[in-house]
Scaffold this motif. Structure first.
Motif, PDB file in Angstrom:
ATOM      1  N   VAL A  12       0.840  -1.208   0.000  1.00  0.00           N
ATOM      2  CA  VAL A  12       0.000   0.000   0.000  1.00  0.00           C
ATOM      3  C   VAL A  12       0.872   1.253   0.000  1.00  0.00           C
ATOM      4  CG1 VAL A  12      -1.559   1.385   1.415  1.00  0.00           C
ATOM      5  CG2 VAL A  12      -2.051  -1.034   1.031  1.00  0.00           C
ATOM      6  N   LEU A  15       2.459   1.768  -3.420  1.00  0.00           N
ATOM      7  CA  LEU A  15       1.561   2.204  -4.478  1.00  0.00           C
ATOM      8  C   LEU A  15       1.092   3.643  -4.268  1.00  0.00           C
ATOM      9  CD1 LEU A  15      -0.529  -1.060  -4.903  1.00  0.00           C
ATOM     10  CD2 LEU A  15       1.283  -0.202  -6.394  1.00  0.00           C
ATOM     11  N   VAL A  16       0.864   4.031  -3.018  1.00  0.00           N
ATOM     12  CA  VAL A  16       0.497   5.416  -2.748  1.00  0.00           C
ATOM     13  C   VAL A  16       1.664   6.345  -3.092  1.00  0.00           C
ATOM     14  CG1 VAL A  16      -0.076   7.069  -0.929  1.00  0.00           C
ATOM     15  CG2 VAL A  16      -1.259   4.866  -1.026  1.00  0.00           C
ATOM     16  N   GLN A  19       1.873   6.739  -6.866  1.00  0.00           N
ATOM     17  CA  GLN A  19       0.939   7.692  -7.451  1.00  0.00           C
ATOM     18  C   GLN A  19       1.453   9.126  -7.314  1.00  0.00           C
ATOM     19  OE1 GLN A  19      -1.339   7.155  -9.362  1.00  0.00           O
ATOM     20  NE2 GLN A  19      -2.927   8.732  -9.285  1.00  0.00           N
ATOM     21  N   GLU A 121      -3.914   1.313 -10.221  1.00  0.00           N
ATOM     22  CA  GLU A 121      -5.265   1.541  -9.708  1.00  0.00           C
ATOM     23  C   GLU A 121      -5.965   0.231  -9.374  1.00  0.00           C
ATOM     24  OE1 GLU A 121      -7.324   3.926 -12.538  1.00  0.00           O
ATOM     25  OE2 GLU A 121      -5.961   5.637 -12.331  1.00  0.00           O
ATOM     26  N   GLU A 123      -4.517  -2.633  -8.499  1.00  0.00           N
ATOM     27  CA  GLU A 123      -3.914  -3.224  -7.307  1.00  0.00           C
ATOM     28  C   GLU A 123      -4.343  -2.480  -6.046  1.00  0.00           C
ATOM     29  OE1 GLU A 123      -1.503  -6.440  -5.881  1.00  0.00           O
ATOM     30  OE2 GLU A 123      -2.671  -5.975  -7.666  1.00  0.00           O
ATOM     31  N   VAL A 124      -4.464  -1.156  -6.120  1.00  0.00           N
ATOM     32  CA  VAL A 124      -4.930  -0.397  -4.965  1.00  0.00           C
ATOM     33  C   VAL A 124      -6.375  -0.767  -4.635  1.00  0.00           C
ATOM     34  CG1 VAL A 124      -5.536   1.921  -4.154  1.00  0.00           C
ATOM     35  CG2 VAL A 124      -3.327   1.520  -5.241  1.00  0.00           C
ATOM     36  N   LEU A 142      -8.673   4.150   1.850  1.00  0.00           N
ATOM     37  CA  LEU A 142      -7.432   3.918   1.115  1.00  0.00           C
ATOM     38  C   LEU A 142      -7.499   4.545  -0.274  1.00  0.00           C
ATOM     39  CD1 LEU A 142      -4.680   2.734   0.646  1.00  0.00           C
ATOM     40  CD2 LEU A 142      -5.728   0.498   0.230  1.00  0.00           C
ATOM     41  N   LEU A 143      -8.637   4.421  -0.942  1.00  0.00           N
ATOM     42  CA  LEU A 143      -8.768   5.012  -2.269  1.00  0.00           C
ATOM     43  C   LEU A 143      -8.691   6.540  -2.201  1.00  0.00           C
ATOM     44  CD1 LEU A 143     -11.571   2.662  -3.610  1.00  0.00           C
ATOM     45  CD2 LEU A 143      -9.193   2.727  -4.358  1.00  0.00           C
ATOM     46  N   PHE A 146      -5.030   7.446  -1.869  1.00  0.00           N
ATOM     47  CA  PHE A 146      -4.413   7.291  -3.181  1.00  0.00           C
ATOM     48  C   PHE A 146      -4.680   8.522  -4.043  1.00  0.00           C
ATOM     49  CE2 PHE A 146      -4.633   5.602  -7.585  1.00  0.00           C
ATOM     50  CZ  PHE A 146      -3.368   5.075  -7.688  1.00  0.00           C
TER      51      PHE A 146
END
Length: 408
Positions: A12, A15-16, A19, A121, A123-124, A142-143, A146
């Protein structure tokens, strides 16, 4: 904390951070591309517009392809190849001088995003659903984080570009390529390989399934109504600022205000909406706020100054922080997990096509004086709110995705 949980939380964070870095590198270059094409390379205005439109199509229009590839091969290969192509595209753009080289470099830059963005996106979204099942934390939190990370990159990217523009546009391109090189190395080292649990359908069969999936198409229409209004930041807003002040000097500050509000407000708003609203209610509320922004702009036109523009930017951004995470959170409830990437990519691609189709008719409204144009614009998110699909029958409270209708 178990090993599995620790790995999921580490992914997480990766990935954040990704982005943020994606948008940091991208927006270090994009805001200055039109000036480079027109002033430095001497391209005609129509050709500059064509190149910029081609970049948008090669990115947004091909998200559905990138999402399908992420489903079939996993997110890691799509992210790594996309990052490598973005590095190559920016490096090529730094040295391109003739028209066809510029076009090829810009298409490569766009296609690279069509590979890595849907993969990230997807995977998130998958991790958000898994965390919701494991901890009870609503996936919109979480979204939302992101989305805030992406806006932070979009806010700081132009600043990074300015730091290098003193040495010329090619230097800014190489700075962007450097950012993506670091992202590539980070994912090569840290992103795990997640093999597909089952092979998805063929690409054409998946598209045929999407065409029959009424609830998903309704969600796409609702999301598209947001994106159509967001595009007015680049169409109706500049016209209003020019009408009110006689120049575009305030436009950059309004863009910065929009990104800054997302960075500051997205996480706390997502935390609140996760407690108080379902994703469907959050999506509807966000679209209604955007419609209210158009209505407030119309009402404030007699006041004059920047007040109408400020009202539009603030309420559009408030609607955005509710609507965007909610729309993405709904996709796993509607589709088979094996085709999550295809459907997230398709939602972005369909929205991009609808924005393109609406640009001409809505662009004609820019020349309409008074409140009429803003009241017409308000109808778009109002219609989108009506398109939010109902909760699927049999959907579990935990948000477990449903099998796609007709999946063999």
């Amino acid at each position: 904390m178990t090993t599995t949980t620790a790995r999921a939380d580490g992914l997480v964070r990766l990935l954040v951070g990704t982005q943020f870095a994606f948008n940091l590198g991208f927006y270090a270059v994009l805001p200055y591309l039109a000036t480079h094409l027109g002033e430095d390379l001497g391209l005609a205005g129509w050709l500059v517009g064509f190149v910029l439109g081609l970049r948008t199509f090669s990115q947004q229009g091909l998200f559905v392809v990138g999402g399908a590839l992420a489903d079939r091969f996993g997110p890691r290969p799509a992210v790594l190849v996309g990052c490598a192509l973005r590095v190559a595209g920016f490096a090529w753009l730094a040295v391109a001088r003739d028209t066809w080289s510029v076009i090829a470099a810009v298409v490569l830059v766009g296609f690279a995003a069509a590979l890595f963005s849907p993969a990230v996106e997807t995977e998130v979204a998958r991790l958000a659903v898994e965390r919701e099942r494991r901890t009870g934390e609503r996936r919109t939190r979480l979204l939302g984080l992101f989305n805030a990370a992406g806006q932070a990159g979009a806010l700081l990217g132009p600043v990074l570009g300015v730091l290098f523009l003193g040495s010329g546009f090619p230097t800014a391109c190489l700075a962007g390529a450097g950012v993506f090189t670091l992202v590539l190395l980070g994912h090569w080292r840290l992103m795990p390989h997640r093999p597909a649990t089952a092979a998805p359908r063929s690409f054409t069969a998946g598209l045929a399934g999407i065409a029959r999936h009424r609830a998903f198409l309704l969600l796409c229409l609702a999301y598209s109504s947001y994106l159509v209004l967001y595009n007015q930041l680049y169409l109706a807003l500049p016209a209003e600022v020019g009408r009110a002040t006689g120049d575009q000097a305030a436009l950059g500050w309004l863009f910065a205000l929009s990104s800054g509000l997302v960075v500051l407000c997205q996480v706390p708003v997502s935390r609140w909406s996760a407690r108080a609203l379902t994703p469907r209610a959050a999506l509807r509320a966000g679209l209604l706020l955007i419609a209210a922004g158009c209505g407030a702009t119309a009402l404030l036109l007699p006041v004059g100054g920047l007040w109408p523009a400020l009202a539009f930017v603030v309420l559009l951004t408030a609607g955005q922080v509710l609507a965007v995470p909610a729309a993405r959170a709904l996709v796993p409830d509607l589709v088979d997990e094996r085709e999550l990437g295809l459907h997230l990519g398709a939602m972005s691609s369909l929205a991009g096509l609808l924005v393109l189709a609406a640009s001409g008719p809505l662009g004609a409204l820019v020349d309409v004086e008074g409140a009429t144009s803003w009241l017409v614009l308000a109808l778009v998110p109002l219609a989108g709110a009506l398109c939010v699909p109902p909760r699927p029958k049999g959907a579990e409270r935990s948000g477990q995705g449903l099998d796609h209708p007709g999946y063999e």
